[in-house]
Design a protein around this motif. Structure first.
Motif, PDB file in Angstrom:
ATOM      1  N   TRP A   1      31.800  20.068  63.642  1.00  0.00           N
ATOM      2  CA  TRP A   1      31.535  21.443  63.336  1.00  0.00           C
ATOM      3  C   TRP A   1      32.674  22.049  62.500  1.00  0.00           C
ATOM      4  CZ3 TRP A   1      27.815  24.698  65.880  1.00  0.00           C
ATOM      5  CH2 TRP A   1      27.021  24.184  66.964  1.00  0.00           C
TER       6      TRP A   1
ATOM      7  N   TRP B   1      23.364  25.614  60.286  1.00  0.00           N
ATOM      8  CA  TRP B   1      24.189  26.882  60.474  1.00  0.00           C
ATOM      9  C   TRP B   1      23.802  27.405  61.556  1.00  0.00           C
ATOM     10  CZ3 TRP B   1      28.094  28.108  57.297  1.00  0.00           C
ATOM     11  CH2 TRP B   1      28.405  27.501  56.076  1.00  0.00           C
TER      12      TRP B   1
ATOM     13  N   TYR C   1      30.049  32.603  61.558  1.00  0.00           N
ATOM     14  CA  TYR C   1      29.077  31.310  61.282  1.00  0.00           C
ATOM     15  C   TYR C   1      29.664  30.057  61.042  1.00  0.00           C
ATOM     16  CZ  TYR C   1      25.377  34.951  59.965  1.00  0.00           C
ATOM     17  OH  TYR C   1      24.510  35.853  60.080  1.00  0.00           O
ATOM     18  N   TYR C   2      28.811  29.116  61.499  1.00  0.00           N
ATOM     19  CA  TYR C   2      29.539  27.771  61.597  1.00  0.00           C
ATOM     20  C   TYR C   2      28.509  26.903  60.995  1.00  0.00           C
ATOM     21  CZ  TYR C   2      32.535  29.872  65.500  1.00  0.00           C
ATOM     22  OH  TYR C   2      33.283  30.393  66.194  1.00  0.00           O
ATOM     23  N   CYS C   3      29.065  25.867  60.346  1.00  0.00           N
ATOM     24  CA  CYS C   3      28.218  24.744  59.938  1.00  0.00           C
ATOM     25  C   CYS C   3      28.482  23.426  60.927  1.00  0.00           C
ATOM     26  CB  CYS C   3      28.102  24.427  58.438  1.00  0.00           C
ATOM     27  SG  CYS C   3      29.986  23.823  57.963  1.00  0.00           S
TER      28      CYS C   3
ATOM     29  N   GLN D   1      35.185  25.238  61.039  1.00  0.00           N
ATOM     30  CA  GLN D   1      35.868  26.204  61.729  1.00  0.00           C
ATOM     31  C   GLN D   1      35.148  27.548  61.532  1.00  0.00           C
ATOM     32  OE1 GLN D   1      35.827  25.693  58.528  1.00  0.00           O
ATOM     33  NE2 GLN D   1      36.834  27.544  57.359  1.00  0.00           N
ATOM     34  N   GLY D   2      34.143  27.796  61.043  1.00  0.00           N
ATOM     35  CA  GLY D   2      33.539  29.173  61.063  1.00  0.00           C
ATOM     36  C   GLY D   2      34.322  30.076  60.013  1.00  0.00           C
TER      37      GLY D   2
ATOM     38  N   CYS E   1      29.255  25.372  52.942  1.00  0.00           N
ATOM     39  CA  CYS E   1      30.005  24.024  53.765  1.00  0.00           C
ATOM     40  C   CYS E   1      30.242  22.863  53.249  1.00  0.00           C
ATOM     41  CB  CYS E   1      28.910  23.914  55.055  1.00  0.00           C
ATOM     42  SG  CYS E   1      29.553  22.844  56.203  1.00  0.00           S
TER      43      CYS E   1
ATOM     44  N   ARG F   1      25.500  30.681  64.294  1.00  0.00           N
ATOM     45  CA  ARG F   1      26.181  31.936  64.296  1.00  0.00           C
ATOM     46  C   ARG F   1      26.460  32.379  65.795  1.00  0.00           C
ATOM     47  NH1 ARG F   1      22.084  36.142  61.499  1.00  0.00           N
ATOM     48  NH2 ARG F   1      20.596  36.387  63.187  1.00  0.00           N
TER      49      ARG F   1
ATOM     50  N   ARG G   1      25.830  31.532  70.995  1.00  0.00           N
ATOM     51  CA  ARG G   1      25.547  30.836  69.848  1.00  0.00           C
ATOM     52  C   ARG G   1      24.228  30.589  69.487  1.00  0.00           C
ATOM     53  NH1 ARG G   1      29.094  25.938  69.191  1.00  0.00           N
ATOM     54  NH2 ARG G   1      27.474  24.927  70.557  1.00  0.00           N
TER      55      ARG G   1
END
Length: 127
Positions: free
Chosen positions: A117, A36, A97-99, A119-120, A22, A38, A45
């Motif tokens: 956030w 993180w 998974y997103y940061c 973009q995943g 990230c 998900r 989420r």
């Protein structure tokens, strides 16, 4: 403008490994926590792991029980990047998974909200 760019996802067999990255811009990176999350299809989420600001050693960093011993989060403040090393992956780890980061830096890894956030990136664990 604050931007988070997540990368590193892919398809891996059970028991395999992946490292997510990230990369952040627009913030004084070492002053902010990075977490993180998900989201699997049909599920809410969930938070996976968080690393606190600075060198990540203020005591608020965490990983959820389902990934403890398998996932390790680290940060390289010189590169404005955090990493999620994922080992011994299981099919149930399949998710986007997103940061994310929070402006509420005083709360460490337990802020009232996350403000920015990425973009995943898709992680699929399948044989």
């Amino acid at each position: 403008e604050v931007q988070l760019q997540a990368s590193g996802g892919g398809l891996v067999q059970p028991g395999g490994s992946l490292t997510l990255s990230c990369a952040a811009s627009g913030i004084d990176f070492d002053d902010y926590v990075i977490a993180w999350f998900r989201q699997a299809p049909g599920k809410e989420r969930e938070g996976v792991s968080c690393i606190s600001s600075g060198d990540g050693s203020d005591g608020s960093s965490y990983s959820v029980d389902s990934v403890k011993g398998r996932f390790t989060m680290s940060r390289d403040n010189a590169k404005n990047t955090v990493y999620l090393q994922m080992n011994n992956l299981k099919p149930e780890d399949t998710a986007v998974y997103y940061c994310a980061t929070s402006l509420y830096s005083a709360y460490g890894c337990y802020p009232p909200q996350y403000d920015y956030w990425g973009q995943g990136t898709q992680v699929t664990v399948s044989s």
